[in-house]
Design a protein around this motif. Structure first.
Motif, mmCIF file in Angstrom:
data_model
loop_
_atom_site.group_PDB
_atom_site.id
_atom_site.type_symbol
_atom_site.label_atom_id
_atom_site.label_comp_id
_atom_site.label_asym_id
_atom_site.label_seq_id
_atom_site.Cartn_x
_atom_site.Cartn_y
_atom_site.Cartn_z
ATOM 1 N N CYS A 509 19.510 67.424 56.906
ATOM 2 C CA CYS A 509 19.960 66.514 55.849
ATOM 3 C C CYS A 509 21.199 67.100 55.169
ATOM 4 C CB CYS A 509 18.860 66.275 54.815
ATOM 5 S SG CYS A 509 17.367 65.540 55.510
ATOM 6 N N GLY A 510 21.864 66.257 54.418
ATOM 7 C CA GLY A 510 23.055 66.709 53.713
ATOM 8 C C GLY A 510 23.232 65.986 52.391
ATOM 9 N N SER A 511 23.868 66.662 51.459
ATOM 10 C CA SER A 511 24.165 66.088 50.148
ATOM 11 C C SER A 511 25.671 65.876 50.035
ATOM 12 C CB SER A 511 23.677 67.008 49.037
ATOM 13 O OG SER A 511 22.282 67.207 49.131
ATOM 14 N N ILE A 512 26.061 64.727 49.481
ATOM 15 C CA ILE A 512 27.469 64.327 49.466
ATOM 16 C C ILE A 512 27.889 63.982 48.039
ATOM 17 C CG2 ILE A 512 29.182 62.714 50.399
ATOM 18 C CD1 ILE A 512 27.041 62.171 52.658
ATOM 19 N N VAL A 529 36.642 69.938 42.290
ATOM 20 C CA VAL A 529 35.533 70.322 41.392
ATOM 21 C C VAL A 529 34.668 69.105 41.073
ATOM 22 C CG1 VAL A 529 34.971 71.145 39.070
ATOM 23 C CG2 VAL A 529 36.769 72.267 40.405
ATOM 24 N N CYS A 530 35.311 67.956 40.838
ATOM 25 C CA CYS A 530 34.552 66.731 40.536
ATOM 26 C C CYS A 530 33.644 66.357 41.706
ATOM 27 C CB CYS A 530 35.517 65.591 40.231
ATOM 28 S SG CYS A 530 36.409 65.768 38.672
ATOM 29 N N ALA A 531 34.184 66.419 42.931
ATOM 30 C CA ALA A 531 33.374 66.101 44.103
ATOM 31 C C ALA A 531 32.228 67.096 44.245
ATOM 32 C CB ALA A 531 34.247 66.103 45.358
ATOM 33 N N ASP A 532 32.512 68.384 43.972
ATOM 34 C CA ASP A 532 31.484 69.412 44.055
ATOM 35 C C ASP A 532 30.406 69.186 42.994
ATOM 36 O OD1 ASP A 532 30.723 72.024 45.311
ATOM 37 O OD2 ASP A 532 30.831 72.660 43.224
ATOM 38 N N ASP A 533 30.829 68.770 41.770
ATOM 39 C CA ASP A 533 29.849 68.487 40.714
ATOM 40 C C ASP A 533 28.935 67.330 41.114
ATOM 41 O OD1 ASP A 533 32.020 69.198 37.859
ATOM 42 O OD2 ASP A 533 30.862 70.498 39.181
ATOM 43 N N ALA A 534 29.540 66.278 41.691
ATOM 44 C CA ALA A 534 28.734 65.124 42.117
ATOM 45 C C ALA A 534 27.743 65.535 43.202
ATOM 46 C CB ALA A 534 29.651 64.011 42.602
ATOM 47 N N MET A 535 28.199 66.400 44.135
ATOM 48 C CA MET A 535 27.311 66.873 45.190
ATOM 49 C C MET A 535 26.171 67.706 44.593
ATOM 50 S SD MET A 535 28.249 69.275 48.466
ATOM 51 C CE MET A 535 28.438 70.743 47.449
ATOM 52 N N TYR A 536 26.472 68.513 43.585
ATOM 53 C CA TYR A 536 25.456 69.340 42.948
ATOM 54 C C TYR A 536 24.388 68.481 42.295
ATOM 55 C CZ TYR A 536 23.329 72.886 39.961
ATOM 56 O OH TYR A 536 22.438 73.723 39.349
ATOM 57 N N GLU A 537 24.803 67.316 41.727
ATOM 58 C CA GLU A 537 23.829 66.406 41.121
ATOM 59 C C GLU A 537 22.876 65.849 42.172
ATOM 60 O OE1 GLU A 537 23.264 65.917 37.971
ATOM 61 O OE2 GLU A 537 24.791 67.420 37.576
ATOM 62 N N GLY A 542 17.165 65.749 44.498
ATOM 63 C CA GLY A 542 16.315 65.615 45.668
ATOM 64 C C GLY A 542 17.025 65.739 46.986
ATOM 65 N N LYS A 543 18.362 65.874 46.975
ATOM 66 C CA LYS A 543 19.160 66.099 48.189
ATOM 67 C C LYS A 543 19.185 64.857 49.089
ATOM 68 C CE LYS A 543 17.904 71.011 48.104
ATOM 69 N NZ LYS A 543 17.338 72.155 48.851
ATOM 70 N N ASN A 544 19.875 65.011 50.229
ATOM 71 C CA ASN A 544 19.940 63.984 51.287
ATOM 72 C C ASN A 544 20.391 62.628 50.747
ATOM 73 O OD1 ASN A 544 19.779 63.054 53.918
ATOM 74 N ND2 ASN A 544 17.676 62.358 53.675
ATOM 75 N N ASP A 545 21.480 62.611 50.005
ATOM 76 C CA ASP A 545 21.999 61.349 49.475
ATOM 77 C C ASP A 545 23.463 61.563 49.117
ATOM 78 O OD1 ASP A 545 22.117 58.753 48.570
ATOM 79 O OD2 ASP A 545 20.267 58.905 47.404
ATOM 80 N N PHE A 546 24.093 60.560 48.527
ATOM 81 C CA PHE A 546 25.451 60.751 48.054
ATOM 82 C C PHE A 546 25.563 60.242 46.617
ATOM 83 C CE2 PHE A 546 25.628 56.539 50.083
ATOM 84 C CZ PHE A 546 26.232 55.777 49.086
ATOM 85 N N ALA A 547 26.537 60.740 45.906
ATOM 86 C CA ALA A 547 26.731 60.363 44.508
ATOM 87 C C ALA A 547 28.213 60.353 44.180
ATOM 88 C CB ALA A 547 25.995 61.327 43.573
ATOM 89 N N PHE A 548 28.579 59.461 43.278
ATOM 90 C CA PHE A 548 29.947 59.398 42.782
ATOM 91 C C PHE A 548 30.046 60.233 41.500
ATOM 92 C CE2 PHE A 548 31.736 56.150 45.480
ATOM 93 C CZ PHE A 548 30.602 55.513 45.965
ATOM 94 N N TYR A 549 31.146 60.894 41.333
ATOM 95 C CA TYR A 549 31.357 61.706 40.141
ATOM 96 C C TYR A 549 31.369 60.817 38.907
ATOM 97 C CZ TYR A 549 33.658 64.503 36.575
ATOM 98 O OH TYR A 549 33.958 65.144 35.419
ATOM 99 N N GLU A 565 21.717 63.106 32.980
ATOM 100 C CA GLU A 565 23.003 62.998 32.302
ATOM 101 C C GLU A 565 24.140 62.636 33.228
ATOM 102 O OE1 GLU A 565 22.224 66.124 28.657
ATOM 103 O OE2 GLU A 565 23.812 66.478 30.077
ATOM 104 N N VAL A 566 24.143 63.092 34.454
ATOM 105 C CA VAL A 566 25.262 62.783 35.341
ATOM 106 C C VAL A 566 24.708 62.310 36.672
ATOM 107 C CG1 VAL A 566 27.474 63.606 36.203
ATOM 108 C CG2 VAL A 566 26.455 64.715 34.232
ATOM 109 N N ASN A 567 23.807 61.370 36.623
ATOM 110 C CA ASN A 567 23.204 60.881 37.861
ATOM 111 C C ASN A 567 23.938 59.634 38.322
ATOM 112 O OD1 ASN A 567 21.649 60.161 39.950
ATOM 113 N ND2 ASN A 567 19.763 59.849 38.798
ATOM 114 N N SER A 568 24.770 59.792 39.344
ATOM 115 C CA SER A 568 25.532 58.635 39.849
ATOM 116 C C SER A 568 25.157 58.314 41.271
ATOM 117 C CB SER A 568 27.036 58.934 39.764
ATOM 118 O OG SER A 568 27.335 60.105 40.467
ATOM 119 N N THR A 569 23.985 58.799 41.713
ATOM 120 C CA THR A 569 23.591 58.569 43.098
ATOM 121 C C THR A 569 23.363 57.095 43.355
ATOM 122 O OG1 THR A 569 22.515 60.702 43.126
ATOM 123 C CG2 THR A 569 21.907 59.166 44.862
ATOM 124 N N VAL A 570 23.925 56.617 44.501
ATOM 125 C CA VAL A 570 23.706 55.215 44.892
ATOM 126 C C VAL A 570 22.398 55.122 45.645
ATOM 127 C CG1 VAL A 570 24.607 53.344 46.277
ATOM 128 C CG2 VAL A 570 26.161 54.793 45.029
#
Length: 570
Positions: A509-512, A529-537, A542-549, A565-570
Motif C-alpha cells: 500500500c502507499g500514502s499520497i 513540504v505541503c505535499a509531504d504534510d498532506a501525505m503525513y496526514e 490509516g494509510k493507503n489513501d491520498f489527501a490534498f494539502y 485538524e488537517v484531514n483532507s483525504t478524499v
C-alpha cells in the motif's frame, strides 16, 4: 557651418524618431506576448473519453504558452438529461459570475455547441465561440450565422470508409454501423443511410445500442457476418442502462467482432480497431486553438471561415495481420501503426553514424594501427563514462525513472514559467517491514515495480520521479480539479494489484499527499513540504489513501472538535 549644423541636427532627429518608434513597437510586442488571453474549453463529454484527451492535446499546442485555459465537461455520454444540463448551466453561471471574463470559448462536439446556441443570450452573450468536432452540418451552418462564431466541422467520411472496406473485403455484401440515439448518433445515422443509393449492391444495417440490452449488443456484434463492413461510429449507452466509455466500447467490439472494425476518429486505433479514413482530433484541436489565438490577437471572427477537419487514412497493421489482409492494398500515404520494419529501418539512426565511424576508423587504422587501438579503447571508455554520468545525474539507478535532481530542475522550470502544476508525494506504507521480513532484495523489487506502474501513468502532462528511499513524487502539469483527482485515483490504483516479491504475491500500500501551485504556495520548497504534510496526514489517518494539502487556518470548528485538524483525504 550652418548647413553642416542643420544636417547633423536633422540626422540626430531622424535617429531619435527611429529609436523611439522601435522602442514603442518592442514595448507593444512585449505586452502582447505577456497577455496570452483567457480561454475556456467546454467538452460535450468527459476527460475519460480518449478523443477528448486528444482534442485537449491539440488545443494546448494550438494556443500560446501564456494563454490561460480552463476546462468544463458536460459528460453527455454518461448523463444526458434536462436536469444535468440545468445543473451544468447553473455551474457555468456561477463560474462566470466569480471569474474574470473569457476572451474565447472553445466548444467540443455537438452537444456543447447546441448548449451554447441555446444560451447564447444569457451565458455567452458577446463572447467569441470556436467549435470543433461537430458532426451535424446543419447545426454548424446555423451557428455560422452568428458573426462571433466560427470553427472546425468534423466531416466523417463514410463514403471513403465504405470504399476502403470494399477494398479490404472485396466480397462484402453488407455495411453495418454501430450507433446510438445520442446527438452525434442521430446526426451520423442520417448521413449513413444517405449513401444507400450510391451503393445499390450493399445492404445497409445498424446496431443501435440504445435499443438493445448489454447481452443483445454483444450478440448483435458477434452476429455480424464475415462478408460485412463493420463501422463503429458511436456507442455511449445500451438499453440496460450501461454507460460505455470509449475504451469499453472499443474493447467490446474488438474482442467480439469476427470482422475488422473500421472507425472514423483516432480513438481505439492501436487498441484493437482496424482504423480507416479518420478525422484527426488532435489536428482539429490545433486548428481550434490557433483560431482562438487569432481572435485574441484582434482578428475579426466574421472573417474567419469555417474549416473542414483534416482526414487521413490510418490503420493498425496488427489487425490487418489478424484478419489476413495484405498491407499492400492500402491507399498511398496511409499511416500504418505497428508496421513491420526491416533491420535497417529499425536501426537507421545508429547505422548511419556507425558506418561513418567505421569508415573513419579503417582509414586511421591504415596509418596508425597500434595507436588507433589505444585511442579507440580510450574513446569507448570515455563515452561509456559520459553515458553513465549523464544517466546517473538525471535518472535513478535502481528504478530507471527520473531522480530527485531531475525533479527539482523540472519543478523549478514550471514555477519559473508560472505554469500551474500539482505535486503528488507518495510513500510506500510499512516499507521497513518489507526489508526486515523479506529482505532488501524484496524491497528493491517493490521499488522497481512501483516505478514501473508509475511509468505506465506517464503522459505529456504527468511525470513520475523517485524522490528518496521509498518515496516517489509526481509532477502533474495541471491544477484542474478533475484532472488532478483522476491522476490521484490512478496513482492510488497502482497498489490495487498484488506485487511479486521474491516470487511470492504480496500486498503493498502507499500514502499520497497532494499540493498544487500556485493555490497552496508559490514557493518550490514549500510546495514539496505541503505535499509531504498532506501525505503525513494520510499516514496518521490509516494509510493507503491520498489527501490534498489543507492549510490549518482553513480548518473548521467541527474539524478541531473531531480531532481532525488537517484531514483532507478524499
Amino acid at each position: 557651418m550652418r548647413v553642416k549644423f542643420k544636417s547633423k541636427f536633422l540626422i540626430g532627429l531622424l535617429q531619435f524618431v527611429v529609436i523611439f518608434f522601435c522602442f514603442h513597437i518592442s514595448a507593444e510586442a512585449s505586452q502582447d506576448a505577456q497577455d496570452g488571453g483567457r480561454v475556456l474549453f467546454i467538452s460535450s463529454y468527459s476527460y475519460a473519453w480518449k478523443t477528448v484527451q486528444i482534442q485537449i492535446d491539440g488545443i494546448m499546442d494550438g494556443l500560446g504558452e501564456s494563454t490561460v485555459i480552463d476546462f468544463e465537461y458536460m459528460n453527455t455520454k454518461r448523463l444526458d438529461t434536462e436536469e444535468s444540463r440545468e445543473l451544468f448551466y447553473d455551474r457555468l453561471e456561477y463560474l462566470f459570475s466569480e471569474l474574470e471574463p473569457y476572451d474565447v470559448i472553445i466548444l467540443g462536439d455537438d452537444a456543447a455547441l447546441q448548449f451554447a446556441l441555446e444560451h447564447r443570450d444569457t451565458l455567452f452573450k458577446d463572447i467569441p465561440l470556436v467549435f470543433e468536432g461537430i458532426n451535424d452540418e446543419e447545426l454548424a451552418a446555423r451557428a455560422m450565422e452568428d458573426p462571433l462564431i466560427t470553427g472546425v466541422i468534423e466531416r466523417l467520411s463514410l463514403e471513403k470508409n465504405i470504399d476502403l472496406g470494399l477494398l479490404l473485403i472485396p466480397d462484402a455484401k453488407k455495411v453495418v454501423a454501430v450507433l446510438d440515439n445520442s446527438v452525434t448518433g442521430e446526426a451520423e445515422r442520417k448521413r449513413f443511410y444517405s449513401f444507400e443509393d450510391e451503393y445499390p449492391n450493399l445492404e445497409f444495417a445498424e446496431i443501435n445500442t440504445s435499443i438493445l440490452t448489454t447481452a443483445q449488443v454483444r450478440q448483435a456484434v458477434y452476429a455480424v457476418s464475415t462478408d460485412s463492413v463493420l463501422i463503429y461510429i458511436t456507442m455511449a449507452e445500451d438499453l440496460s442502462g450501461k454507460k460505455y466509455s470509449d475504451e469499453e466500447a472499443v474493447r467490446l467490439l474488438s474482442e467480439i467482432a469476427r470482422v475488422p472494425v473500421f472507425r472514423m476518429v483516432e480513438g481505439g486505433i492501436g487498441d484493437g480497431l482496424l482504423g480507416g479514413n479518420i478525422v484527426s482530433m488532435y489536428q482539429s484541436g490545433v486548428f481550434a486553438g490557433q483560431t482562438a489565438m487569432e481572435i485574441i490577437g484582434g482578428a475579426n471572427v466574421s472573417e474567419l471561415a469555417m474549416m473542414d477537419s483534416p482526414n487521413v487514412y490510418n490503420v493498425d497493421a496488427n489487425v490487418m495481420e489478424k484478419f489476413e489482409i495484405d498491407l499492400n492494398v492500402l491507399p498511398p500515404d496511409t499511416i500504418i501503426l505497428n508496421k513491420p520494419t526491416t533491420f535497417i529501418e529499425r536501426n537507421k539512426e545508429a547505422l548511419v553514424p556507425g558506418a561513418i565511424l567505421i569508415g573513419i576508423m579503417i582509414l586511421i587504422m591504415l596509418w596508425f594501427v597500434f595507436d588507433n587501438q589505444r585511442r579507440r579503447k580510450l574513446m569507448n571508455e570515455l563515452e561509456e563514462a559520459r553515458k553513465i554520468m549523464e544517466s546517473a545525474s538525471q535518472h535513478d539507478f535502481l528504478t530507471g525513472i527520473p531522480n530527485r535532481n531531475r525533479f527539482m530542475n523540472d519543478l523549478s522550470s514550471l514555477i519559473l514559467a508560472k505554469r500551474p502544476c500539482t505535486v503528488m508525494m507518495m510513500d510506500i506504507d510499512d516499507f521497513k517491514k518489507i526489508n526486515d521480513t523479506k529482505g532488501h532484495t524484496a524491497g528493491d523489487e517493490a521499488l522497481q515495480q512501483v516505478a514501473d506502474r508509475l511509468k505506465e501513468m506517464s503522459s505529456q502532462i504527468l511525470t513520475p520521479y523517485r524522490y528518496a528511499g521509498d518515496e516517489f513524487i509526481v509532477i502533474l502539469q495541471s491544477n484542474q480539479n478533475k484532472i488532478v483527482e483522476k491522476a490521484a485515483y490512478q496513482m492510488r490504483q497502482i497498489f490495487s494489484k498484488p506485487f511479486i516479491l521474491c516470487g511470492e504475491k504480496s500486498k503493498i500500500c502507499g500514502s499520497i499527499g497532494i499540493a498544487t501551485y500556485p493555490k497552496d504556495t508559490e514557493d518550490l520548497e514549500q510546495l514539496i513540504v505541503c505535499a509531504d504534510d498532506a501525505m503525513y496526514e494520510v499516514k496518521k489517518s490509516g494509510k493507503n489513501d491520498f489527501a490534498f494539502y489543507k492549510k490549518k487556518e482553513d480548518v473548521t470548528c467541527n474539524d478541531v472538535m473531531n480531532g481532525n485538524e488537517v484531514n483532507s483525504t478524499v
